[in-house]
Motif scaffolding. Structure first.
Motif, PDB file in Angstrom:
ATOM      1  N   HIS A 111       1.773  -0.793  -6.654  1.00  0.00           N
ATOM      2  CA  HIS A 111       0.777   0.096  -6.049  1.00  0.00           C
ATOM      3  C   HIS A 111       1.408   1.298  -5.337  1.00  0.00           C
ATOM      4  CE1 HIS A 111      -3.096   1.036  -4.158  1.00  0.00           C
ATOM      5  NE2 HIS A 111      -2.459   1.150  -3.010  1.00  0.00           N
ATOM      6  N   HIS A 115       1.112   5.439  -5.726  1.00  0.00           N
ATOM      7  CA  HIS A 115       0.876   6.453  -4.683  1.00  0.00           C
ATOM      8  C   HIS A 115       1.966   7.522  -4.709  1.00  0.00           C
ATOM      9  CE1 HIS A 115      -2.611   5.264  -2.450  1.00  0.00           C
ATOM     10  NE2 HIS A 115      -2.166   4.050  -2.192  1.00  0.00           N
ATOM     11  N   SER A 136       0.175   4.691   4.065  1.00  0.00           N
ATOM     12  CA  SER A 136      -1.111   4.126   3.652  1.00  0.00           C
ATOM     13  C   SER A 136      -1.585   3.142   4.720  1.00  0.00           C
ATOM     14  CB  SER A 136      -0.951   3.424   2.309  1.00  0.00           C
ATOM     15  OG  SER A 136      -0.205   2.242   2.493  1.00  0.00           O
ATOM     16  N   ASP A 304      -6.642   5.214  -2.736  1.00  0.00           N
ATOM     17  CA  ASP A 304      -6.480   4.407  -3.952  1.00  0.00           C
ATOM     18  C   ASP A 304      -7.301   4.959  -5.117  1.00  0.00           C
ATOM     19  OD1 ASP A 304      -4.864   2.908  -2.401  1.00  0.00           O
ATOM     20  OD2 ASP A 304      -6.249   1.227  -2.153  1.00  0.00           O
TER      21      ASP A 304
HETATM   22 ZN    ZN Z   1      -3.129   2.424  -1.496  1.00  0.00          ZN
END
Ligand code: ZN
Ligand code: KG4
Length: 335
Positions: A111, A115, A136, A304
């Motif tokens: 993830h 980003h 984040s 996201d």
């Molecule tokens: Zn995220």
């Protein structure tokens, strides 16, 4: 190569199709924020259930938006972690199963790599090597990136992530979840110079962060300003402004230090907090003095989304990587 990207690590169902030749073809998002805000934060069980409801319809909507049949998809990329395990399992099993059914490769994507690479989806993207600030809800990290897939950790938060600090401060101020954008909105009405909050760990060398002290300071300041258990609207806005200034200033000081320490002249910011306009403004000023350049993704790709997963997956696949038939879902996974 056309890659279908799936993101379900937390409270957004994101789907996108990225083409290695033509760029981003379609991108859709379903946010669960309204559902979770009733509870003041993400409820994992509800998140998983909602991903199950929304994911396949969103995939078919994304294919239609791109004017594509499923048969033209060459690979599937899904977020394999880190995140909420139940939420991750929805995207991972759906993505892996679709790839198997379609007879194409699948790849599990980190993830935070998603980003980090999101600014590459913009015009005039940065060139390797660069320094990245990942900020984040779950991470605050400074990373040196010599090339795709190579991430050298320069520093990270020893306690709360920056986004988490924003969310907690917002909660103390009586604001909804997620608190980052609401603090920013309230801070715009506040007096930024009336109260001064600490800039944690900036008075000693190193690139690590700590936000828990700032959280406690915020709590004590709120308590000291309450009259009959209530904060005046002006005090509330001034506290939000002081908090935002302290968080932004701390991140800016550490980014300057990271540029100086590495000698690099490009800084990427990514993750939900990189949507913060005050942070962008402060970093723009700093990089100008350092004769460096700042890069970030458009607002909707800071938080996201499926596009960043499709893009990161595509780069990994082009480098010859893919995942086997084992479904990957790793709630904790260092990058
Ligand atoms: Zn995220
Ligand atoms: O990257 P993200 O969407 O999800 C995670 O991977 O965690 O980041 C969400 C975080 C939340 O903590 C949210 O409050 C914060 O990003 N955020 C902001 C802003 N927009 C989102 N924080 C400060 N200012 C903003 N404008």
């Amino acid at each position: 190569m056309k890659v279908l990207g799936i993101e379900t690590s937390c409270d957004e169902t994101g789907v996108a199709i990225y083409d290695s030749e033509q760029g981003l073809l379609a991108d859709t998002l379903y946010s669960q924020v309204a559902m979770h805000s009733e509870y003041g934060g993400v409820v994992p069980e509800l998140a998983s259930r909602d991903h199950i409801r929304k994911l396949l319809p969103l995939i078919s909507e994304t294919l239609a938006l791109a004017n594509l049949e499923a048969s033209s998809i060459d690979a599937v990329a899904y977020t394999a972690g880190p995140g909420l395990v139940g939420a991750l399992m929805v995207g991972a099993s759906t993505g892996r199963a679709l790839a198997m059914g379609w007879g194409v490769p699948a790849i599990g994507v980190h993830h935070m790599e998603g980003h980090l690479l999101a600014p590459m989806l913009e015009d005039n993207p940065p060139e390797f090597p660069f320094v990245a600030l990942l900020v984040s809800g779950g991470h605050t990290q400074l990373v040196k990136v010599p090339r795709i897939g190579s991430y050298e950790l320069l520093g990270e938060s020893l306690d709360d992530a920056a986004g988490e600090a924003f969310d907690k401060a917002a909660k103390m101020l009586g604001l909804d979840y997620p608190g980052g954008p609401l603090i920013a909105k309230l801070a715009a009405k506040g007096d930024r110079s009336r109260l001064r909050f600490p800039r944690p760990m900036t008075d000693r060398p190193g690139l690590d962060f700590s936000f828990s002290g700032l959280k406690t300071f915020t709590m004590n300041t709120i308590a000291a300003h309450k009259v009959d258990g209530q904060l005046s609207a002006q005090d509330q806005a001034d506290i939000a402004a002081a908090f935002e200034e302290a968080a932004v200033d701390t991140l800016t000081i550490k980014c300057r230090r990271a540029l100086q320490q590495t000698g690099l002249k490009q800084l990427i910011i990514a993750g939900g907090v990189s949507a913060n306009l005050r942070l962008r403004e402060s970093l723009e000023k700093m990089v100008k003095k350092e004769k460096a350049k700042l890069f970030y993704a458009r607002q909707e790709f800071c938080t996201d989304n499926g596009a960043m997963i499709a893009y990161a997956g595509c780069q990994r696949l082009l480098a010859g990587q893919s995942s086997d038939l084992v479904i990957e879902a790793r709630p904790r996974w260092p990058m």
